[in-house]
Design an enzyme around this catalytic site. Structure first.
Site, PDB file in Angstrom:
ATOM      1  N   ARG A  58      -6.452  -0.312  -5.543  1.00 47.05           N
ATOM      2  CA  ARG A  58      -6.152  -1.655  -6.028  1.00 47.05           C
ATOM      3  C   ARG A  58      -7.295  -2.139  -6.909  1.00 47.05           C
ATOM      4  O   ARG A  58      -8.467  -2.019  -6.552  1.00 47.05           O
ATOM      5  CB  ARG A  58      -5.940  -2.623  -4.860  1.00 47.05           C
TER       6      ARG A  58
ATOM      7  N   ARG B 201     -12.906  -5.348   0.979  1.00 43.24           N
ATOM      8  CA  ARG B 201     -12.025  -5.385  -0.192  1.00 43.24           C
ATOM      9  C   ARG B 201     -12.532  -4.356  -1.207  1.00 43.24           C
ATOM     10  O   ARG B 201     -13.423  -4.635  -2.003  1.00 43.24           O
ATOM     11  CB  ARG B 201     -12.014  -6.789  -0.805  1.00 43.24           C
TER      12      ARG B 201
ATOM     13  N   SER C   7      -0.343  -6.413   7.432  1.00 45.01           N
ATOM     14  CA  SER C   7       0.760  -7.304   7.079  1.00 45.01           C
ATOM     15  C   SER C   7       2.051  -6.549   7.313  1.00 45.01           C
ATOM     16  O   SER C   7       2.218  -5.438   6.801  1.00 45.01           O
ATOM     17  CB  SER C   7       0.679  -7.731   5.605  1.00 45.01           C
TER      18      SER C   7
END
Length: 420
Positions: A260, A275, A350
């Site tokens: 990402r 992250r 999630s």
């Protein structure tokens, strides 16, 4: 992708769903374009019928030895008109599809309303955060003091938001991955898969990352994209298929690297492993019957929670509000693990039910006694490996800087009890 027929039937409900997402209503514009297109299609059908009739008339006139030039001139004009209407039909169809493709899924009725994460609703907690007789460190400080976590070396190779793990921490990452896969396959019935991690545009369109979120992804010089999650290849395995109803649910899991760009996260979590541009994740994907997807959603969330329970890591489960949901989801449960070094809960999984939103984009259906219907797709992390390693380091740290290995991981670590 949204159902155009549903918008025709109840544009107000569609706009109300967008409003809950903080967006303006779009049904009036979409339906105006749809009306123009349907009118063009009607005229097109009429002209094609006239052209067919004129062709028959020409044949009859020629057979009778009469002049057919006037009718032939009419056909030539009809051909030009048909070409224009076909182009108009195509153009309007593409404009409608582009509008629909850019709009997020509508939230389920029981999703809490709210503009941002402050309006998410906690539904349960598990475990009690440990008390330390020393000030707990954050994971990056623990790893660097152990000499087993190297951010500077990774930066020389690749830049910011990368890490090199060494020795026991590299093995701990592998142990966590194997443990997660063993639980999800051996106990929860997911089939382990090993999918490609380079995909085409169509795969990312199917799951909703394209066209809107291209800046969050990495693209290669060959035109392939690096996957942001194994959700993309796993879900797309049923694209353009009509499944048998008896096949549902299909449950798949995979350990893959994920990539990402974090384009929208400038300044957030710039230190440590929270992250990163590259990380490992065990993903769960379910292809479910529409009548079973809500139950499958709860089941998937419990499968993710089981990993944290076995590791003895305190967590809480929340339901995301309308303003914090992902683009493709109609309802999401986030699981947040306790990090004592940060003195807060952080997302580690999630689990989302996308309803038929992705299935419409992928044309994934199943046969039923009511005809072919779109499947429902679900995805969830079971879990994010790097963030789980972070949680283990922070929750199992000791005053002397060493880290105790959770009992369930010791068989995967060759019996190692302490990382020091």
């Amino acid at each position: 992708m949204h159902d155009l027929k549903a918008i025709r039937d109840n544009g107000a409900a569609f706009d109300a769903g967008l409003a809950r997402r903080g967006l303006e209503g779009r049904s009036t514009h979409i339906l105006h374009l749809d009306s123009e297109r349907r009118q063009a299609q009607t005229r097109l059908q009429e002209m094609q019928a006239r052209r067919n009739e004129a062709s028959k008339q020409i044949g009859l006139l020629k057979k009778q030895g009469q002049d057919a030039s006037g009718v032939m001139a009419d056909i030539a004009q009809l051909k030009d008109d048909v070409t224009l209407l076909e182009a108009q039909d195509k153009s309007l169809g593409e404009e409608i599809d582009a509008l629909l493709a850019a709009l997020p899924n509508l939230p389920a009725a029981d999703v809490p309303d709210g503009p941002d994460e402050d309006h998410n609703v906690e539904i349960r907690r598990w475990g009690t955060p440990a008390s330390f007789d020393f000030k707990p460190l954050e994971h990056d400080a623990i790893g660097e003091k152990l000499g087993l976590m190297d951010f500077d070396g990774a930066a020389k190779l690749s830049g910011a938001r990368f890490v090199v793990l060494k020795g026991a921490l590299a093995r701990l990452e592998r142990a966590l991955s194997s443990f997660m896969l063993d639980v999800q396959t051996g106990e929860h019935g997911y089939t382990e898969m090993s999918p490609p991690t380079l995909v085409k545009d169509s795969a990312l369109f199917g799951t909703g990352q394209l066209p809107k979120f291209g800046d969050d992804l990495f693209k290669t010089s060959t035109g392939h994209w690096l996957i942001p999650t194994a959700e993309v290849p796993l879900t797309n395995l049923v694209a353009d298929q009509i499944l048998d109803e008896a096949q549902l649910p299909i449950r798949m899991t995979a350990l893959t690297p994920c990539y990402r760009s974090e384009a929208g996260a400038a300044g957030k979590d710039t230190r440590g492993m929270i992250r990163q541009h590259q990380f490992w994740k065990v993903e769960m994907v379910s292809i479910a019957h529409p009548d079973q997807s809500d139950a499958e959603h709860l089941r998937m969330t419990q499968c993710a929670e089981t990993i944290l329970q076995r590791l003895g890591l305190p967590y809480r489960t929340i339901v995301l509000c309308t303003g914090d949901m992902g683009f493709s989801t109609q309802k999401t449960y986030d699981i947040e693990v306790w990090l004592p070094g940060q003195n807060r809960y952080r997302e580690i999984s999630s689990c989302s039910n996308c309803g038929d939103f992705q299935a419409r984009r992928m044309k994934a259906r199943f046969r039923s006694d009511k005809g072919n219907r779109f499947v429902h797709t679900l995805n969830g992390s079971g879990l994010a490996v790097g963030r789980t390693l972070v949680a283990v380091l922070e929750n199992y740290q000791q005053a002397d800087g060493r880290v105790r290995v959770p009992d369930c991981l010791r068989p995967y670590m060759g019996g190692l009890e302490i990382i020091g």
